[in-house]
Design an enzyme around this catalytic site. Sequence first.
Site, PDB file in Angstrom:
ATOM      1  CE  LYS A 125       0.659   1.072   4.530  1.00 31.91           C
ATOM      2  NZ  LYS A 125       0.767   2.349   5.268  1.00 31.91           N
ATOM      3  CB  THR A 161      -1.571   4.610   3.001  1.00 31.38           C
ATOM      4  OG1 THR A 161      -1.692   3.836   4.187  1.00 31.38           O
ATOM      5  CG2 THR A 161      -0.127   5.035   2.847  1.00 31.38           C
TER       6      THR A 161
END
Length: 331
Positions: free
Chosen positions: A190, A247
């Site tokens: 991620k 994120t």
Amino acid sequence: MARAAVLGAGSWGTAFAKVLADAGTDVVMWARRPEVAETLASDHRNPFYLPGVQLPPIAATDNYTAALDGADIVVLAVPSQSLRANLETWKPAIGADVTLLSLIKGIETGTLLRMSQVIAEVTGAETGRIAVLTGPNLAKELAAGQPAATVIGCTDADRAVAVQQACATGYFRPYTNTDVIGCEIGGACKNVIALACGIASGMGLGDNSIAGLITRGLAEIIRLGVALGAEPTTLAGLAGVGDLVATCTSPLSRNRSFGQVLGAGGSMQAAQEATHGQVAEGVKSCTSVRALAAAHDVEMPLTNAVHQVCHEGLAVREAVDNLLGRRIKPE
């Protein structure tokens, strides 16, 4: 009462130490720099990495032996590429039956090992003693006591529950999962996709573009995870989608912020300065994730593009054009 040693006093390590203390766990922090340890111990603050946050009375030291003495849970909160060297130093002081809990999201350069694999290799600990914690846990929001959920991955369900009990608070809700591979692949990948989203944002691209990157990034993560033995459902949950969304979209994300500078035409040096010298894990992880994907014959075009921008000097506009020029196909 459980006793936890948190090894690493960056923003995430500090925030999680606060969570543990708020949950009633006895906590001692280890900081590499003596001045950080001294400020933590005397003022219960960490102005170096988490300014403006008042911490509970948490013990702190720059002596790792003292920090590890009597610990039931050893929390590892150092950058991914320095974990091995640190563990080699710490290993003699780590108790024989402690739970080793990794907060680290990355793939080791060269070996292409996940963090739990590095821990097992260096310490000799059986896999059931090694747990990972992952999910949408931005340090600043967590330190402010804002509600958040997380996943504790461990092949030993009883140890996972013990860690769960040690960190559960009114604002921090931990879930358990035995799929360690899925938890770690989601956490490592991620950061790379967040760099791509930051680059797109810095270029002035809008929400459609960001949504597309998140969705196609998730497809890459699932492909790699499944190839390594992960469960797709893990990556559809907090460890995958949840962490990815936080994120990729939050201005508090160092990886997104780093990418944003690159997308606006800034250099790697300028991006490093913009994130206050703190590690944007995706910059290093993009190389190791790409190599891991190649080793398993998994196609990851976004990861490859991020690597080319960060390490091969490819212009961001050219990277976007290359992605858009790929062959069209079924989803």
